[in-house]
Design an enzyme around this catalytic site. Structure first.
Site, PDB file in Angstrom:
ATOM      1  N   LYS A 134      44.836 -39.594 104.483  1.00  0.00           N
ATOM      2  CA  LYS A 134      44.826 -39.978 103.075  1.00  0.00           C
ATOM      3  C   LYS A 134      43.751 -39.174 102.370  1.00  0.00           C
ATOM      4  O   LYS A 134      42.878 -38.585 103.026  1.00  0.00           O
ATOM      5  CB  LYS A 134      44.570 -41.485 102.916  1.00  0.00           C
ATOM      6  N   PHE A 181      48.989 -49.104  95.393  1.00  0.00           N
ATOM      7  CA  PHE A 181      49.188 -48.747  96.788  1.00  0.00           C
ATOM      8  C   PHE A 181      50.625 -48.382  97.147  1.00  0.00           C
ATOM      9  O   PHE A 181      50.862 -47.705  98.141  1.00  0.00           O
ATOM     10  CB  PHE A 181      48.751 -49.909  97.694  1.00  0.00           C
ATOM     11  N   GLY A 229      48.710 -43.497 108.603  1.00  0.00           N
ATOM     12  CA  GLY A 229      47.896 -43.124 109.757  1.00  0.00           C
ATOM     13  C   GLY A 229      46.556 -43.823 109.659  1.00  0.00           C
ATOM     14  O   GLY A 229      46.462 -44.929 109.125  1.00  0.00           O
ATOM     15  N   LYS A 254      46.194 -49.810 114.261  1.00  0.00           N
ATOM     16  CA  LYS A 254      45.536 -50.695 115.243  1.00  0.00           C
ATOM     17  C   LYS A 254      45.903 -52.148 114.982  1.00  0.00           C
ATOM     18  O   LYS A 254      46.158 -52.916 115.923  1.00  0.00           O
ATOM     19  CB  LYS A 254      44.021 -50.524 115.153  1.00  0.00           C
ATOM     20  N   GLY A 288      55.809 -41.781 100.792  1.00  0.00           N
ATOM     21  CA  GLY A 288      54.965 -40.908 101.594  1.00  0.00           C
ATOM     22  C   GLY A 288      55.580 -40.529 102.921  1.00  0.00           C
ATOM     23  O   GLY A 288      56.762 -40.761 103.178  1.00  0.00           O
ATOM     24  N   CYS A 327      42.856 -48.138 111.027  1.00  0.00           N
ATOM     25  CA  CYS A 327      42.954 -49.582 110.790  1.00  0.00           C
ATOM     26  C   CYS A 327      44.369 -50.132 110.903  1.00  0.00           C
ATOM     27  O   CYS A 327      44.649 -50.977 111.759  1.00  0.00           O
ATOM     28  CB  CYS A 327      42.379 -49.916 109.412  1.00  0.00           C
TER      29      CYS A 327
END
Length: 206
Positions: A84, A12, A20, A26, A16, A23
């Protein structure tokens, strides 16, 4: 230490252009609201949000720095629109920030995403400088620059020597550090990824 944790490690941790989706943004907002109710300091979470907003503006800054005052009439191809790969989700996608800023500078944009085109058309307003492309090569044809915003696998596999033959310029802005800088420069690109300077001297003519 972080890289050794499989939950947040090498699978991960990639450079980048900001996060966005629905999840994580928020969750960050919810944490800040919850903390405010109990009078808890959220300086770390606030910093995450601040850095993310700056990161979302990074690629536009790089492109505009590259062209200097010669932005009007330039053509830029944007590869990848969703926040993504493997989704058509455009919610809070960094590409939306890029599109807005480059259009404001008078740049002509040609957009392509493998599956998010219809989703993007619903959230990106019509504009005389904005065009929807059939594929990567279509978007890159006649372009002064390409900006990669989403690391779709098919973008990794494309023949970049063929791509540059279709372009008018040679600039390539890699928002995911998907390509090898040395390899791209050997192919003739003015290549810039994440974590590299925008203060370089480029030869824009071709």
């Amino acid at each position: 230490g972080i890289g050794s944790d499989k939950r947040i490690g090498h699978s991960f941790l990639y450079p980048g252009v900001g996060y966005g989706g629905s999840c994580f943004p928020k969750d960050i907002s919810a944490l800040r609201q919850l903390a405010s109710k109990i009078d808890c300091d959220t300086s770390l979470i606030d910093a995450v949000e601040e850095v993310n907003q700056k990161q979302k503006g990074l690629m536009a800054k790089k492109v505009l720095t590259y062209f200097g005052e010669q932005t009007v009439g330039k053509k830029v191809a944007i590869w990848g629109l969703s926040f993504k790969p493997d989704t058509d989700d455009m919610r809070q996608a960094p590409s939306l920030n890029l599109i807005k800023e480059l259009l404001k500078a008078g740049i002509e944009l040609h957009l392509f995403d493998p599956i998010a085109m219809e989703s993007a058309k619903r959230v990106v307003p019509d504009h005389p400088q904005l065009f929807w492309s059939d594929n990567e090569i279509d978007a890159a044809t006649g372009a002064d620059a390409i900006v990669l915003m989403t690391e779709w696998k098919q973008f990794r596999l494309i023949d970049m020597e063929d791509v540059i033959k279709h372009m008018r310029g040679v600039a390539f802005f890699d928002g995911r550090n998907q390509y090898c800088p040395k390899d791209m420069k050997e192919k003739g690109f003015d290549y810039e990824g994440i974590g590299t300077s925008t203060k370089k001297s480029y030869a824009i003519s071709r």
